[in-house]
Scaffold this active site. Structure first.
Site, mmCIF file in Angstrom:
data_model
loop_
_atom_site.group_PDB
_atom_site.id
_atom_site.type_symbol
_atom_site.label_atom_id
_atom_site.label_comp_id
_atom_site.label_asym_id
_atom_site.label_seq_id
_atom_site.Cartn_x
_atom_site.Cartn_y
_atom_site.Cartn_z
ATOM 1 N N SER A 199 -12.474 -5.076 -3.126
ATOM 2 C CA SER A 199 -11.444 -5.352 -4.123
ATOM 3 C C SER A 199 -11.779 -4.607 -5.418
ATOM 4 C CB SER A 199 -11.298 -6.857 -4.334
ATOM 5 O OG SER A 199 -10.127 -7.165 -5.054
ATOM 6 N N GLU A 320 -2.768 -7.235 3.126
ATOM 7 C CA GLU A 320 -3.496 -7.461 1.879
ATOM 8 C C GLU A 320 -2.727 -8.353 0.902
ATOM 9 O OE1 GLU A 320 -6.498 -6.476 0.965
ATOM 10 O OE2 GLU A 320 -7.047 -4.859 2.332
ATOM 11 N N HIS A 451 -5.921 -10.117 2.086
ATOM 12 C CA HIS A 451 -6.989 -9.675 1.191
ATOM 13 C C HIS A 451 -8.090 -10.733 1.169
ATOM 14 C CE1 HIS A 451 -8.551 -7.203 -2.045
ATOM 15 N NE2 HIS A 451 -8.698 -8.266 -2.819
#
Length: 562
Positions: A199, A320, A451
């Protein structure tokens, strides 16, 4: 008495932990199984008082043995509520952790982990040390986890040479240099450091590969679920956010830095609550790096041309954006979540309103705004539209819209740029998900690997659910993901089972390793359709919603921001 004293000395010596020399003094850690652990080693002076909003400085040498036996302060997050959840939180936080095997026969490769959290939250302590010792160092690597300044402390910027911002990035560079200079004393190879992040940590790693400050400090890079090419990694609104915060605090603008240094954390947190902790737009983050002409001399899409050619592993999940949209997580950094009551109401009008209010705000695209609005709406609500289960379709497409802009397309652009420069790039996509992570009210069509899903497997962290890794396919998926990381760190080539996984050869038809519940296999055409859509839109309109800082032309209001 002498016998007693001698006994105490012997007892104390028996319980002393491992001691390692650094360039600044000795550090004492402790043993954990077959590993030695050193926690919260300072790699810079505390960034407090006059050093607040300044580049990090090398730590002062210490005379006594430093007790590296417990985690210390996490870096201050951007929002008071997050700070209250931390056991330790404060400005004196520039430390790193080293987890190494007890027995080392030769210099070992190093995994240098940069945590994520949108440049606004997170810490080096959140992953602990136990799992790294059990599953990583046991395979013959050394793991280093670091901390860096976050939020307003790490990225306050006036856009001037006196207050440029990017202090958090300079912290990362300082930590990497400390490791380069000292890891040999821990048994690590200073010429074999793999920088690794997820990330915002991945965007940071991407930036580390490009910054002139860090070209010579690493050997390989692992970039998971982000990129320096994403718009939120070089936020277009950071200077405006900084100005607004300074004004709320009664500090002059320009020249707010010295006044801001005198404000207490309590005062700044109060101002943040007045200001709001998220943007509410597709730019997402209030606090993030800026193109400062120094650490980031220019936009990453241009800067990558100066980056060294080194092996790179890049990956992502297949859904995501669902983490922020349908799961409604990450609310302290992004405002795109759907409540259980809102999900059944998502339709074409809902997506149209999101495009209007959160994507095309501030008159983006100028006189062509309506035309672009129609094109985006058509792509995400008309193509592939089924005759039934329209709600599931629209919920999924809403999540895909967020996925494409904030993850998929910029990641693919970085892959393309690196491959065109002949960088060896291996790419993967993680599609598997455990049903436990999804609430029952989520439409089946909208489910996938969100995600942060890999956190369960890479770190045994129950981010969304407590997964039983004694069962299949969870067990082999965890093993394969960890083996992928470790093998890449050790050899520069990721190995998964007996699969023949080659570097990307054609940037127009990206080959990737696909992790599914049924197994792993090589596929082609990674998110090619959305990449083509957004690239063509940028070329036609001269403005890029995916990365506003790269745009060739903008509306007048956008020019003021940039």
């Amino acid at each position: 008495m002498r016998v007693l004293l001698a006994s105490l000395l012997i007892f104390g010596a028996c319980w002393a932990g491992p001691v390692v020399n650094t360039n600044y003094g000795k550090v004492e850690g402790f043993e954990y199984g077959a590993a030695e652990v050193f926690l919260a080693i300072p790699f810079a002076k505390p960034p407090v008082d006059n050093l607040r909003f300044e580049k990090p400085e090398a730590p002062e040498p210490w005379e006594d043995v430093y007790q590296a036996t417990q985690f210390r302060n996490d870096c201050t997050p951007h929002y008071r509520l997050v700070a209250q959840f931390s056991s330790y939180s404060g400005e004196d936080c520039l430390t790193l952790n080293v987890i190494k095997p007890k027995t080392i026969e030769k210099k070992l490769p190093v995994l240098f982990w940069v945590h994520g959290g949108g440049y606004e939250i997170g810490s080096g302590s959140q992953h602990g040390y136990e799992f790294f010792a059990d599953r990583y160092t046991s395979q013959g690597v050394i793991v280093v986890t670091i901390q860096y300044r976050l939020g307003f402390m790490g990225f306050f910027s006036e856009g001037t040479s006196d207050a440029p911002g990017n202090y958090g990035l300079f912290d990362q560079a300082a930590a990497l240099r400390f490791v380069k200079e000292n890891i040999g004393n821990f048994g690590g190879d200073p010429d074999d450091i793999t920088i690794w992040g997820y990330s915002a940590g991945a965007a940071s790693v991407s930036q580390l590969t490009m910054s002139p400050y860090t070209h010579d400090l690493y050997s390989k890079a692992i970039i998971m679920s982000a990129s320096s090419f994403v718009g939120w990694a070089t936020g277009p609104n950071v200077i405006d956010t900084s100005k607004q915060l300074a004004e709320i605090l009664g500090c002059p603008w320009p020249g707010a830095k010295e006044c801001m240094k005198k404000k207490t954390l309590h005062e700044i947190f109060d101002a943040v609550e007045t200001q709001g902790w998220t943007t509410g737009t597709i730019d997402i983050l209030r606090w993030s790096p800026v193109i400062d002409g120094d650490y980031l001399p220019k936009n990453p899409e241009n800067l990558i041309n100066d980056a060294p050619i080194k092996p790179t592993l890049i990956g992502m999940s297949n859904k995501e954006g669902s983490y922020f949209a349908t799961m409604n997580m990450g609310r302290v950094i992004a405002d795109f979540g759907l409540s259980p009551e809102e999900i059944p109401k998502v339709d074409e009008d809902f997506i149209s309103e999101i495009i209007d209010r959160k994507l095309l705000y501030n008159n983006r695209y100028g006189e062509n705004r309506q035309k672009v609005w129609d094109q985006i709406l058509d792509y995400y609500t008309k193509q592939g539209k089924p005759e039934r289960d329209l709600n599931g379709f629209y919920v999924d497409r809403y999540a895909e819209l967020l996925s494409d802009i904030t993850f998929n397309v910029p990641i693919l652009r970085e892959i393309t740029a690196r491959v065109e420069r002949k960088t060896p790039v291996w790419t993967y996509r993680f599609d598997h998900y455990n049903e436990q992570i999804w609430k029952k009210y989520i439409p089946e069509q909208a489910k996938g690997s969100p995600h942060a899903n890999e956190y369960h497997y890479l770190f045994n962290m129950p981010v969304m659910a407590q997964i039983d890794f004694k069962k299949e396919p969870e067990s082999w998926l965890q093993r394969d993901l960890i083996d992928m990381v470790v093998s890449f760190a050790k050899t520069g080539v990721p190995h998964i089972q007996d699969v023949e996984w080659r570097p990307v050869s054609d940037p127009d038809d990206v080959n990737f390793l696909n992790f599914q519940s049924s197994g792993v296999s090589v596929k082609h055409g990674l998110f090619q359709e959305p990449l083509d859509f957004w690239n063509n839109l940028r070329e036609r309109e001269g403005f890029d919603l995916v990365d506003p800082a790269y745009s060739k032309t903008t509306s007048n209001s956008e020019k003021d921001e940039l």
